[in-house]
Design an enzyme around this catalytic site. Structure first.
Site, PDB file in Angstrom:
ATOM      1  N   SER A  62       0.822  -1.205   0.000  1.00  0.00           N
ATOM      2  CA  SER A  62       0.000   0.000   0.000  1.00  0.00           C
ATOM      3  C   SER A  62       0.869   1.273   0.000  1.00  0.00           C
ATOM      4  O   SER A  62       1.670   1.462  -0.910  1.00  0.00           O
ATOM      5  CB  SER A  62      -0.960  -0.037   1.188  1.00  0.00           C
ATOM      6  OG  SER A  62      -1.978   0.918   1.046  1.00  0.00           O
ATOM      7  N   ASP A  77      -9.659  -5.430  -4.044  1.00  0.00           N
ATOM      8  CA  ASP A  77      -9.109  -4.536  -3.020  1.00  0.00           C
ATOM      9  C   ASP A  77     -10.141  -3.457  -2.714  1.00  0.00           C
ATOM     10  O   ASP A  77     -10.607  -2.752  -3.609  1.00  0.00           O
ATOM     11  CB  ASP A  77      -7.819  -3.911  -3.573  1.00  0.00           C
ATOM     12  CG  ASP A  77      -7.037  -3.120  -2.551  1.00  0.00           C
ATOM     13  OD1 ASP A  77      -7.650  -2.497  -1.670  1.00  0.00           O
ATOM     14  OD2 ASP A  77      -5.798  -3.094  -2.655  1.00  0.00           O
ATOM     15  N   HIS A 122      -7.171  -6.150   0.309  1.00  0.00           N
ATOM     16  CA  HIS A 122      -6.051  -5.203   0.300  1.00  0.00           C
ATOM     17  C   HIS A 122      -4.817  -5.721   1.041  1.00  0.00           C
ATOM     18  O   HIS A 122      -3.708  -5.680   0.504  1.00  0.00           O
ATOM     19  CB  HIS A 122      -6.490  -3.872   0.916  1.00  0.00           C
ATOM     20  CG  HIS A 122      -5.416  -2.829   0.903  1.00  0.00           C
ATOM     21  ND1 HIS A 122      -4.872  -2.335  -0.263  1.00  0.00           N
ATOM     22  CD2 HIS A 122      -4.759  -2.198   1.926  1.00  0.00           C
ATOM     23  CE1 HIS A 122      -3.933  -1.442   0.028  1.00  0.00           C
ATOM     24  NE2 HIS A 122      -3.844  -1.347   1.342  1.00  0.00           N
TER      25      HIS A 122
END
Length: 267
Positions: free
Chosen positions: A93, A194, A224
């Site tokens: 991320s 996600d 995610h």
């Protein structure tokens, strides 16, 4: 403020190949610890730092911003370079964005980049309101633990501090401008389902980097935080294969029954 149990940084002294892992926004090293241990088990030197303002309480993030988070991983990378012949950067991320900026800034000192669901920008109407709203509202609901696997949870804040979110928005703009400077081999792994980072972010990264050696892997079974999800083993396997291809002969097979746990430092 003491570090939350499980959020401690991870370090392992291995061989001549080093990997720097970067965790995500409001998260902690816990989300990447299984990945870090897998790499350590293969004889790699591994650094997984705790970013400033993370791993304690969300209020602590209000006093930090992207220059603090980036400075931490930059220091870790420089330390790895002093003791390793080859160094790779990786992240989840926002950690993916940190890894990409390290690659852009350090050039040939980074041998390859591995990112999972890399974030590239903030979406929706909220980001445009952040410059004003952050002075009125301290935090909004958290984004941690987007995981499909039952009984798997991410150790992250249940609130997003808006001062930090505003800084993150600025950081994404900085990274996006620098993506053409990324020339290293790139392994990008992403989850089609996600709920935090949309596919457009990964597509943007792939369209902007200058890397010619690019591998994209779809993590079909995960959300995610794929590093703690159904595809965690695949992430580990793909990253080991990636490093072994670029640093042949320097990745070892783990000894049966002997796991290298590494050390949890800090806090």
């Amino acid at each position: 403020m003491p570090v939350l149990p499980g959020a401690e940084p991870f370090r392992h002294e291995g061989g001549d190949v080093g990997v720097l892992l970067c965790h995500g926004f409001t998260g902690s090293p816990q989300s990447l610890r299984p990945w870090a241990r897998h790499l350590a088990d293969r004889g790699l030197t591994v650094a997984l730092p705790l970013l400033p303002g993370h791993g304690t309480r969300w209020e602590d993030m209000q006093l930090t911003g992207w220059p603090d988070w980036y400075a931490e991983v930059d220091r870790e990378l420089r330390a790895l370079r002093e003791r390793c012949a080859r160094v790779f950067v990786a992240g989840l991320s926002m950690g993916g964005a940190l890894a990409l900026r390290l690659a852009a800034r350090h050039g040939d000192a980074v041998s390859g980049v591995m990112v999972v669901n890399p974030a590239n920008r903030m979406h929706g109407l909220a980001p445009h309101a952040l410059p004003v709203v952050r002075h009125v509202v301290r935090a909004t609901k958290g984004i941690a633990s987007d995981i499909a696997k039952p009984n798997s949870a991410e150790l992250g804040y249940d609130r997003v501090p808006l001062h930090a979110a505003y800084s993150l928005r600025r950081f994404f703009r900085v990274v996006d401008r620098e993506l053409p400077q990324v020339t290293q081999p790139l392994l990008l792994m992403r989850s089609p389902r996600d709920h935090v980072v949309p596919p457009a972010d990964a597509a943007r990264v792939l369209s902007r980097v200058s890397s010619t050696d690019v591998t994209e892997i779809l993590l079909e079974q995960s959300y995610h935080v794929a590093t703690l999800d159904h595809d965690a083993d695949r992430i580990c396997a793909e990253s080991v294969s990636f490093v072994a291809r670029l640093a042949p002969g320097l990745v070892k097979e783990p000894e049966p029954g002997l796991g290298k746990e590494g050390t949890a430092a800090g806090g």
